[in-house]
Design a protein around this motif. Sequence first.
Motif, PDB file in Angstrom:
ATOM      1  N   GLN A 100      -2.251   3.358   8.007  1.00  0.00           N
ATOM      2  CA  GLN A 100      -2.742   2.865   6.728  1.00  0.00           C
ATOM      3  C   GLN A 100      -4.209   3.253   6.551  1.00  0.00           C
ATOM      4  O   GLN A 100      -5.019   3.129   7.460  1.00  0.00           O
ATOM      5  CB  GLN A 100      -2.596   1.343   6.655  1.00  0.00           C
TER       6      GLN A 100
ATOM      7  N   TRP B 261       0.842  -1.194   0.000  1.00  0.00           N
ATOM      8  CA  TRP B 261       0.000   0.000   0.000  1.00  0.00           C
ATOM      9  C   TRP B 261       0.878   1.244   0.000  1.00  0.00           C
ATOM     10  O   TRP B 261       1.958   1.278   0.594  1.00  0.00           O
ATOM     11  CB  TRP B 261      -0.974   0.007   1.177  1.00  0.00           C
TER      12      TRP B 261
ATOM     13  N   SER C 228      -3.996   1.789  -2.813  1.00  0.00           N
ATOM     14  CA  SER C 228      -3.246   0.533  -2.915  1.00  0.00           C
ATOM     15  C   SER C 228      -2.352   0.583  -4.129  1.00  0.00           C
ATOM     16  O   SER C 228      -2.749   1.024  -5.193  1.00  0.00           O
ATOM     17  CB  SER C 228      -4.212  -0.652  -3.036  1.00  0.00           C
TER      18      SER C 228
ATOM     19  N   TYR D 184       1.048   0.973   9.535  1.00  0.00           N
ATOM     20  CA  TYR D 184       1.408   2.379   9.441  1.00  0.00           C
ATOM     21  C   TYR D 184       2.612   2.495   8.522  1.00  0.00           C
ATOM     22  O   TYR D 184       3.343   1.544   8.268  1.00  0.00           O
ATOM     23  CB  TYR D 184       1.749   2.970  10.809  1.00  0.00           C
ATOM     24  N   CYS D 185       2.823   3.714   8.005  1.00  0.00           N
ATOM     25  CA  CYS D 185       3.908   3.958   7.057  1.00  0.00           C
ATOM     26  C   CYS D 185       5.253   3.861   7.763  1.00  0.00           C
ATOM     27  O   CYS D 185       5.429   4.433   8.850  1.00  0.00           O
ATOM     28  CB  CYS D 185       3.740   5.336   6.412  1.00  0.00           C
TER      29      CYS D 185
ATOM     30  N   SER E 263      -4.929   7.213   1.129  1.00  0.00           N
ATOM     31  CA  SER E 263      -3.848   6.384   0.580  1.00  0.00           C
ATOM     32  C   SER E 263      -4.439   5.344  -0.343  1.00  0.00           C
ATOM     33  O   SER E 263      -5.524   4.841  -0.140  1.00  0.00           O
ATOM     34  CB  SER E 263      -3.079   5.690   1.716  1.00  0.00           C
TER      35      SER E 263
ATOM     36  N   CYS F 247       1.511   5.123   0.878  1.00  0.00           N
ATOM     37  CA  CYS F 247       1.117   6.146   1.841  1.00  0.00           C
ATOM     38  C   CYS F 247       0.665   7.391   1.101  1.00  0.00           C
ATOM     39  O   CYS F 247       1.359   7.880   0.199  1.00  0.00           O
ATOM     40  CB  CYS F 247       2.293   6.471   2.762  1.00  0.00           C
TER      41      CYS F 247
END
Length: 991
Positions: A565, A542, A572, A557-558, A570, A544
Amino acid sequence: MKYPWTEEIEKWIPELGPEEIIVIQNKTDVGRIPTCKVAILGYGLLTTDAVSLIDTLNNQNFKVVIVDESHYMKSRNASRSKILLPLVQKARRAILLTGTPALGRPEELFMQIEALFPQRFGTWTDYSKRYCNAHMRFFGRRPQWDCRGASNLKELHQLLSDIMIRRLKNEVLTQLPPKIRQRIPFDLPAASAKELNSSFEEWEKLMKTLNSGAAETGNHFLQVMGLITRMFKQTAVAKAGAVKDYIKVMLQNESLKFLVFAHHLSMLQACTEAVIENKTHYIRIDGSVPSSERIHLVNQFQKDPDIRVAILSIQAAGQGLTFTAATHVVFAELYWDPGHIKQAEDRAHRIGQCSSVNIHYLIANGTLDTLMWGMLNRKAQVTGATLNGRKEQLQAENSDKEKWDFLQFAKVWTPNESSEELRDEVLLTHFEKEKQHDIRSFFLPKLKKRQSVTSCDDSRLFPERNAEEGPAPKRTAAQATSEYGSDREPALKRLKSVVVQDSCGGQGAKSFQPGQITASLMQGAPKANSQPATPALPGEGWQCGFCTYINNSVLPYCEMCENPQGSNDSVSHTPSEDSHEEDGSQKGTSKEVGTDPDSDKEVLAQSAPDPLPDNKEEPAEMEGRDGHTPQPGHEQLKSSSALPEYESFMFCASKNTDRIHLYTKDGKQMNCNFIPLDIKLDLWEDLPADFQLKQNRSLILRFVREWSSLTAMKQRVIRKSGQLFCSPILAFEEIIKQQTKQNSNKRYITKEDVAVASLEMVKKDGGHVRLITKESMDPSANYSGDGACVPLRNPCTAPANLTVKALTSKGYLQAVNNEGNPLCISCQQPTYQPKPERQGNAWDSRFCSLTCQEEFWIRSDNGYLRAKVFETEHGVCQLCHLNAHELFLRLRDAPKGEKKNLLDSTWTSKLPLEQLNEMIRNPVEGQFWQVDHIKPVYSGGGQCSLNNLQTLCTICHRERTARQAKERSQVRKQSLASKYGSDITRFLVKL
């Protein structure tokens, strides 16, 4: 040993900052000594002409002096011993370290004892008579004391036990596997021993004459010693063919890594030829290899499983280096002292060795080997009784002689023919050169010329090996980051090159995947046929929405900005469907792979992940934010009140090692450091427990990604600056901005340039000028226009031909200010001056600091420039990443027949025929790689620093030079057209 000491001090005393440890590079590098806490220098700098260095060391009042390998102080008459003696005696504490205090005789102990405990054993006369069996001996008609003997060894051992801490390996390293010596005798081929047999006959006649006393003892003694030296070299040549066959037998065991020790260059050459003929990767360390490059070669041997042999000189690599990756040690030759032999043995038998070490001594019957083996055992008995209190020998089992009978049928080996002997021989013809083109290239899609020429794939060096092995086996991440011949190349580029080559091969790409790292890399890039690659993990990565970083699908999380996420819209990550590629073109594929640099960087921080657990509610418990699976016994904590989390770090790169020192965001030292390569390999031992936390590890991984993206030259610029920084990329940009921009169309600084700068300085601020040369001269003498050494009263009226005379001389014209201090010929600042009572050499007062000296030689001396660039980039082309220096070494050391094969399988086949023949006759570095200006000289890139220089292989350099010549031609044509051309509109204007 300078660089291993620096590495160990930084590792085990992290409280010392990188600026507090210095390595003294030359005898004028004295400016940093008063401000440092640890100064490291080699024995070679302790010479009588190093006046400023010796004065600075004596004035420093060191609290602790450590003399490593202290047996180098064995000679009472050597300059290093006389200089070291007062330094050690003056220090508050002194430690002498050595595994072999006496290499062969008790006389070698006296200077070491005198340094620690003056007059403890009396004067030298008392000591030599008591323990060295000193007696008068005549050399011709001149009497002289002979102190090479041994006496009263039990008493000497008892006295030494009070001042020497002696610990044997079996006492302190009880877990160390045993060391097994084996003596392998063999008979020489009859053809190889002819010259040696005649020398033996001459030696026997001299010994008979010497024993009868019929001739002058001194002259005959010198003749015998010279003859023994000649026989020593003849023995090496005579047994070289058998040694080659023995090495080839050992290479048949493909899992074996071993060391080969020799003394003569001829034997080292023969061993190298055996390895090259077997098409095996190797390293070689002899006296011609710089000390900084030796550490790089050791690391290659230790970490690269493909490098199976280390060919080493007993004197150059027999001490201080670690080769625990080897399990066998082969002595192709013996040496005069048992101390050197034991030190060489212990390169593999030391801390870190997990297997038994088998040591093989190759003894040729009927040669000097037999006599030297007996002499080594006699000396070992003396040193054993002196140091350990018991007589010792080089206990070696005799191998079955019949097992090695085939060695007596070895081919006679002769050294490589000199270039003069090959000068008139036709080595490579046009017909042979044309055969180098593969007919399969006719059926393949046409590639661009540059890519087909400068391919850096190792299979171009050894195509036969690839054909025999077939598809390459899968490799681990550790192996992927230690590709042979490109350790300095960023790991990301190496992984990219693998994917690019595999993409051109269609389905063959699967066989080159290093674990799942390459699969992760392929997630962000379509294949050559624009079909999406199968992801390594279920689900898709995914992206960000805040920083656009491509994250692993299991991360909530990034990894870069810690953005959760799903927030900030954000999206995919999916492969681009409308990517533009050139069918069959490697260039198009590389563009697609490089379309997502963030996903490429993520690969460096991730090792191959384990399959996901069934419970998807707690993915962060199974895998940290950095993508590393927790190791057994090292629980990664999400949060802990005992371990602090840091918002950011500051970093400082060591000037002398690969280590990175950590600081808090406020610039406070954290007393810990690490090596970026260890972090890539998931080795966190050098960092404290705080870095079990995901937040702290994420910061380190982010730094390693950025650091690895920089070239070796950019990393060097950051290291030399000594600055604290958060981001290495931003730090490099700031350093470049602060540097003075050079804009010169002249390639190098000349003596005339120095003369002009010195005269302008004198005219501006007063003083006078003087001519300094490398030869000793009176530093107070001034130079005038007529060549007389008289003061120059009025520099403004200096003759115009003054600079011309400076050019024709062998020195530089230097300015001296009104106070009598000479000014640096680089920056025109005052230089260091020794005490008045210590008259120094004017040549040593050219520069004010080591920085000025390095910059000046880089801008003025081509040889120094090449050496510094090679120290950083190791002869690897920065465009095609071919290790051109390694190819040069292979061609230089290969036998004549193999040289053609090496040229057939490399990019050199594109070179002119005359150049190919010259590479075979007399290979030199300049035929394989060049140092080129990034910004050309004609564009103002002359007289530059290292950051404007790069290594290019011959092919890339030729292409770039041709392109620049074309550009310059176009510029000249345009300038001529604008100068002499006329405006056509003027013809149409009515007058």
